[in-house]
Every structure is written in C-alpha cells, then in structure tokens.
Design a protein around this motif. Structure first.
Motif, PDB file in Angstrom:
ATOM      1  N   PRO A 214      17.263  93.370 -41.498  1.00 49.25           N
ATOM      2  CA  PRO A 214      18.425  94.247 -41.342  1.00 49.25           C
ATOM      3  C   PRO A 214      19.744  93.492 -41.197  1.00 49.25           C
ATOM      4  N   ARG A 215      19.725  92.370 -40.473  1.00 49.97           N
ATOM      5  CA  ARG A 215      20.925  91.542 -40.304  1.00 49.97           C
ATOM      6  C   ARG A 215      20.529  90.098 -40.582  1.00 49.97           C
ATOM      7  N   SER A 216      21.101  89.512 -41.610  1.00 45.99           N
ATOM      8  CA  SER A 216      20.640  88.174 -41.991  1.00 45.99           C
ATOM      9  C   SER A 216      21.738  87.407 -42.703  1.00 45.99           C
ATOM     10  N   ARG A 217      21.506  86.108 -42.785  1.00 46.64           N
ATOM     11  CA  ARG A 217      22.315  85.208 -43.586  1.00 46.64           C
ATOM     12  C   ARG A 217      21.378  84.214 -44.264  1.00 46.64           C
ATOM     13  N   PHE A 218      21.863  83.620 -45.352  1.00 43.12           N
ATOM     14  CA  PHE A 218      21.096  82.604 -46.075  1.00 43.12           C
ATOM     15  C   PHE A 218      21.955  81.366 -46.230  1.00 43.12           C
ATOM     16  N   VAL A 219      21.356  80.190 -45.977  1.00 40.22           N
ATOM     17  CA  VAL A 219      22.056  78.910 -46.120  1.00 40.22           C
ATOM     18  C   VAL A 219      21.150  77.945 -46.866  1.00 40.22           C
ATOM     19  N   GLU A 220      21.710  77.217 -47.808  1.00 41.12           N
ATOM     20  CA  GLU A 220      20.999  76.154 -48.519  1.00 41.12           C
ATOM     21  C   GLU A 220      21.716  74.837 -48.256  1.00 41.12           C
ATOM     22  N   VAL A 236      22.078  71.035 -40.539  1.00 40.69           N
ATOM     23  CA  VAL A 236      21.250  72.154 -40.082  1.00 40.69           C
ATOM     24  C   VAL A 236      21.808  72.729 -38.782  1.00 40.69           C
ATOM     25  N   ALA A 237      22.148  71.858 -37.830  1.00 42.27           N
ATOM     26  CA  ALA A 237      22.710  72.319 -36.567  1.00 42.27           C
ATOM     27  C   ALA A 237      24.035  73.050 -36.786  1.00 42.27           C
ATOM     28  N   GLU A 238      24.861  72.525 -37.687  1.00 45.09           N
ATOM     29  CA  GLU A 238      26.146  73.171 -37.977  1.00 45.09           C
ATOM     30  C   GLU A 238      25.943  74.557 -38.585  1.00 45.09           C
ATOM     31  N   ALA A 239      24.954  74.687 -39.456  1.00 48.30           N
ATOM     32  CA  ALA A 239      24.669  75.989 -40.056  1.00 48.30           C
ATOM     33  C   ALA A 239      24.184  76.979 -39.004  1.00 48.30           C
ATOM     34  N   ILE A 240      23.375  76.513 -38.076  1.00 46.86           N
ATOM     35  CA  ILE A 240      22.899  77.392 -37.004  1.00 46.86           C
ATOM     36  C   ILE A 240      24.065  77.826 -36.121  1.00 46.86           C
ATOM     37  N   TRP A 242      27.189  78.093 -36.973  1.00 48.63           N
ATOM     38  CA  TRP A 242      27.955  79.075 -37.754  1.00 48.63           C
ATOM     39  C   TRP A 242      27.291  80.447 -37.700  1.00 48.63           C
ATOM     40  N   PHE A 243      25.990  80.486 -37.878  1.00 49.81           N
ATOM     41  CA  PHE A 243      25.240  81.745 -37.861  1.00 49.81           C
ATOM     42  C   PHE A 243      25.376  82.455 -36.518  1.00 49.81           C
ATOM     43  N   LEU A 244      25.255  81.717 -35.430  1.00 50.58           N
ATOM     44  CA  LEU A 244      25.352  82.324 -34.104  1.00 50.58           C
ATOM     45  C   LEU A 244      26.729  82.929 -33.878  1.00 50.58           C
ATOM     46  N   ALA A 245      27.767  82.279 -34.403  1.00 54.50           N
ATOM     47  CA  ALA A 245      29.124  82.819 -34.280  1.00 54.50           C
ATOM     48  C   ALA A 245      29.368  83.978 -35.242  1.00 54.50           C
ATOM     49  N   GLU A 246      28.758  83.896 -36.424  1.00 57.90           N
ATOM     50  CA  GLU A 246      28.984  84.876 -37.473  1.00 57.90           C
ATOM     51  C   GLU A 246      28.274  86.195 -37.209  1.00 57.90           C
ATOM     52  N   VAL A 247      27.065  86.136 -36.657  1.00 61.21           N
ATOM     53  CA  VAL A 247      26.243  87.342 -36.476  1.00 61.21           C
ATOM     54  C   VAL A 247      25.879  87.463 -34.993  1.00 61.21           C
ATOM     55  N   PRO A 248      26.576  88.269 -34.248  1.00 64.04           N
ATOM     56  CA  PRO A 248      26.287  88.384 -32.809  1.00 64.04           C
ATOM     57  C   PRO A 248      24.945  89.048 -32.571  1.00 64.04           C
ATOM     58  N   GLN A 249      24.464  88.892 -31.344  1.00 66.23           N
ATOM     59  CA  GLN A 249      23.150  89.457 -30.973  1.00 66.23           C
ATOM     60  C   GLN A 249      23.156  90.975 -31.146  1.00 66.23           C
TER      61      GLN A 249
END
Length: 249
Positions: A214-220, A236-240, A242-249
């Motif tokens: 339902p709520r997702s992101r994709f990173v390569e 990998v850590a930077e992408a994580i 970003w994801f935590l900031a981009e998509v709140p709980q």
C-alpha cells in the motif's frame, strides 16, 4: 563492542548483537538471508549505528547457531522474531532483511505492525523467474561472479556452517512463500532495494513487489550485486534514511 544476547524459543536459538543505545535515533533490526549470518550485515550495522540503535541477528541453524529439530516456516520464524524483540524490550523497529531475510521481515511487519514502523527488503526473493531449486542455484552462481572476494569467502564459510540439510529444509519455505501477497497486506511502509547487477532479485520482480504494498518506494543501487548491503553499505544506509524521511509511519 556490541552487546551479545541469546534467546531460546523451544528448540530454536537466536543470537542478537546490539550496538549502544543512541538517544534520539531509531531502532533497527537486521535479518540475514538463507545460509549466511549477521556477518554479511556487519558493514551496514556499523554505518547505521553512528546515528541509531542497531540489532543484528543470527537465526536458528545459521551463523553457528544449533540446527533445530523443528522445521519453522516463514510465519513461524516471524512469530519467533516478534517474541525475541518482546523478550529483549526492542522496538518498535525498522526491520531490514536481505534475500530470504526479506521474507521474514515482511512477514514480521504483516503479523505485528505494532512492533515494526518500516520494512526494508534488500534483494527480495523468490523472483518469479527463479522458483525452482535449479533456477535459484543458477542465479546464485551468476551472482558469485559479481560479488567481491570478501563476500564470496564469507558466504562459503557460512554455507558450510549451515550445512546442506538445514539449508534444504529452509529453501523449500523460501520458494513457496507468497511475498507479493504478504507485501500487499503490510501496514508499515515498504522499501524494496536491489543492486543494479543483482541476478537473483531482478528489476521487474523487485518493482512488482514494491507495487504490491500500500505504501512503498523502490531504490536501485547502480553497479552492485545481490549483497549490496555488504558491497555498498553507505549508499544503502542513505537510501534507508531517505525512505524513513519520505514515508512516515
């Protein structure tokens, strides 16, 4: 030095390596894939623990842990993971898994959204193109040609410690697990990540898994193989982050 704790649940033994608590940071749980151990997450653990509290696990039968007589499937192992977190007072967590570890953390997030804020699936399995033992072995062999010597050496050591019998029992569950279906039932947000040269988790499959949630992101991460958390821990850590900031709980 990380704190090391052992948790026994019936005949299944878990080992948890925990970094010092970081005030104001998040809590992470890193779950390795089939046949390997916490050692393939050690570089990412180090990077994340600069800002966060990080717990890396060795699951039953892997990383030198005793092989159980029981045969836990994905749902069973996820229930055990939840009990480990509760016994140790860990969570809510960002649950990060690689390879088969993606199945365990997706299932954990689906079963226990109260314990999981976000799910990160690195190199998800089993790709729809590889749902036989032969196809899995072929993809793994191709990936070994793309991994650095440090990764291949560690994987060989860990596979030897695991042994073919326990590996064979668990790989059946890996191939049968309906990852797309369970991703669709997630309440926590899902990040799907892959290395750009990963032959095990292909781009179409990885994007398809992300689209299910339902709520997702994709990173390569360009130019990286299946064990991207080992070969490129900082991206990998930077992408994580970003994801935590981009998509709140």
């Amino acid at each position: 030095m990380p704190k090391v704790r052992i948790v026994d649940i019936e005949d299944r033994r878990f080992r948890v390596f925990s970094s010092p608590t970081v005030p104001g940071g998040r809590e992470f749980v890193l779950v390795h894939g089939i046949g390997i151990s916490h050692r393939l997450f050690s570089r990412l653990h180090r990077v994340l623990s600069a800002k966060h509290t990080v717990h890396t696990l060795d699951l039953p039968g892997f990383g030198g842990m005793p092989r159980p007589d029981s045969d836990p499937d994905i749902a069973d192992m996820a229930r055990d993971l939840a009990e480990v977190l509760e016994r140790l007072g860990i969570g809510p967590v960002v649950a990060v898994g690689d390879s088969m570890g993606t199945q365990w953390v997706v299932e954990l997030g689906a079963q226990r959204p109260d314990l999981v804020t976000h799910v990160v699936a690195i190199g998800p399995v089993a790709d729809a193109r590889h749902r036989t033992l032969f196809a899995q072995a072929a993809a793994l062999g191709l990936d070994s040609l793309r991994e650095p010597p440090s990764a291949n050496a560690r994987v060989l050591v860990e596979y030897a410690r695991c042994g073919p019998r326990w590996y064979g029992r668990q790989v059946r569950h890996m191939i049968d697990y309906p990852l797309e279906q369970r991703a669709a039932e997630l309440v926590p947000p899902l990040l799907v990540m892959r290395g750009g040269r990963d032959p095990i988790a292909g781009p179409e499959w990885s994007r398809a898994v992300a689209r299910c949630a339902p709520r997702s992101r994709f990173v390569e991460v360009p130019g990286q193989p299946h064990l991207v958390q080992h070969t490129a821990p900082r991206p990998v850590a930077e992408a994580i982050e970003w994801f935590l900031a981009e998509v709140p709980q």
